[in-house]
Design an enzyme around this catalytic site. Structure first.
Site, PDB file in Angstrom:
ATOM      1  N   ALA A  30       0.833  -1.201   0.000  1.00  0.00           N
ATOM      2  CA  ALA A  30       0.000   0.000   0.000  1.00  0.00           C
ATOM      3  C   ALA A  30       0.868   1.251   0.000  1.00  0.00           C
ATOM      4  O   ALA A  30       0.627   2.201  -0.757  1.00  0.00           O
ATOM      5  CB  ALA A  30      -0.932   0.000   1.211  1.00  0.00           C
ATOM      6  N   TYR A  31       1.880   1.268   0.852  1.00  0.00           N
ATOM      7  CA  TYR A  31       2.792   2.414   0.912  1.00  0.00           C
ATOM      8  C   TYR A  31       3.494   2.605  -0.434  1.00  0.00           C
ATOM      9  O   TYR A  31       3.556   3.720  -0.965  1.00  0.00           O
ATOM     10  CB  TYR A  31       3.812   2.196   2.025  1.00  0.00           C
ATOM     11  CG  TYR A  31       4.725   3.372   2.255  1.00  0.00           C
ATOM     12  CD1 TYR A  31       4.294   4.478   2.988  1.00  0.00           C
ATOM     13  CD2 TYR A  31       6.023   3.379   1.751  1.00  0.00           C
ATOM     14  CE1 TYR A  31       5.138   5.564   3.201  1.00  0.00           C
ATOM     15  CE2 TYR A  31       6.863   4.462   1.970  1.00  0.00           C
ATOM     16  CZ  TYR A  31       6.417   5.545   2.695  1.00  0.00           C
ATOM     17  OH  TYR A  31       7.251   6.616   2.895  1.00  0.00           O
ATOM     18  N   SER A  32       4.020   1.523  -0.997  1.00  0.00           N
ATOM     19  CA  SER A  32       4.727   1.607  -2.273  1.00  0.00           C
ATOM     20  C   SER A  32       3.798   2.101  -3.381  1.00  0.00           C
ATOM     21  O   SER A  32       4.183   2.958  -4.189  1.00  0.00           O
ATOM     22  CB  SER A  32       5.311   0.242  -2.645  1.00  0.00           C
ATOM     23  OG  SER A  32       6.240  -0.202  -1.673  1.00  0.00           O
ATOM     24  N   SER A  70       1.028   3.856  -3.043  1.00  0.00           N
ATOM     25  CA  SER A  70       0.633   5.250  -2.823  1.00  0.00           C
ATOM     26  C   SER A  70       1.735   6.216  -3.226  1.00  0.00           C
ATOM     27  O   SER A  70       1.479   7.267  -3.831  1.00  0.00           O
ATOM     28  CB  SER A  70       0.249   5.476  -1.353  1.00  0.00           C
ATOM     29  OG  SER A  70       1.383   5.404  -0.493  1.00  0.00           O
TER      30      SER A  70
END
Length: 248
Positions: free
Chosen positions: A154-156, A158
């Site tokens: 999710a972080y990557s 986003s």
């Protein structure tokens, strides 16, 4: 450290301004003659950060709420008189698990803050910059958005979205006096690391050729260049502070 007056008569909004990169950037802009309004979800931390940085004001809000962002931008304009600079530093990491185990609520929250929230902030502030015929925007992405970190989908995703969004907006505004760039730091010492297991921090350190995590001051120094008048011929691009991890 001696500062110049690069930000004399300039006014900035900094999201995630109560800690980490946002707070350090605010200190530098104020020290160089600028005015700053800090945005953060943590109202108590905002009060302490205002005292520490010398910011002109604070706005406690959740940037994933578009109406709150709209109101926050109007309130900040009232405090500052004008808005020349936006630094979008607010972000969260989310869960640290494989994709097939990733909690749906964590995925949604990461995208809502890191990507949707950043979009809302840019969308609301750009019209104020167009009124001035001048603006500088620094959207904080990550090397994870270029390379992808395992167990951080999710972080990557986003942060990859932040890079793509910044390239698009920068080109839209290239002839209008508003410059938009992204910063892609590798992991640096910051309160956000408390959201991660030590094994993930160790993995990210191992990917940095310099063999250490970054310092928040190093990324803040780059951001303050990005949002200064000195950054006048680079837009829709990414600036790297990764200790050699990413070179593109």
């Amino acid at each position: 450290m001696t500062y110049t007056n690069r930000f004399e008569n300039r006014s900035a909004i900094i999201t995630g301004g109560a800690s980490g990169l946002g707070k350090e950037t605010a200190k530098r802009i104020v020290a160089e003659g600028g005015k700053v309004v800090l945005w953060d979800l943590n109202a108590a931390a905002l009060e302490a950060a205002q005292a520490e940085t010398g910011a002109s004001g604070t706005v406690a809000l959740d940037i994933s709420n578009p109406e709150a962002v709209k109101a926050g931008a109007a309130q900040s304009k009232e405090i500052l008189g004008k808005i020349d600079i936006l630094v979008c530093s607010a972000g969260i990491t989310g869960a640290t698990v494989p994709v097939w185990e990733f909690p749906l609520d964590s995925w949604q929250r990461v995208i809502d803050i890191n990507l949707n929230g950043l979009f809302y902030c840019n969308r609301e502030v750009v019209p104020y910059m167009l009124e001035n015929g001048y603006g500088r925007i620094a959207n904080i992405a990550s090397v994870a958005g270029k390379e992808g970190n395992p167990n951080a989908s999710a972080y990557s995703a986003s942060k990859a979205g932040v890079i793509g969004f910044t390239k698009s907006l920068g080109k839209e505004l290239a002839g209008k006096g508003v410059i938009v760039n992204a910063l892609t730091p590798a992991t640096f010492e910051s309160p956000i690391l408390a959201q991660l297991p030590q094994s993930q921090v160790d993995y990210m350190r191992s990917k940095i050729p310099m063999g250490r995590l970054g310092f928040v001051e190093e990324s803040a120094s780059m951001v303050t260049f990005m949002v200064s008048e000195e950054c006048s011929f680079t837009t829709a691009s990414t600036f790297d502070t990764s200790g050699g991890r990413t070179t593109f």
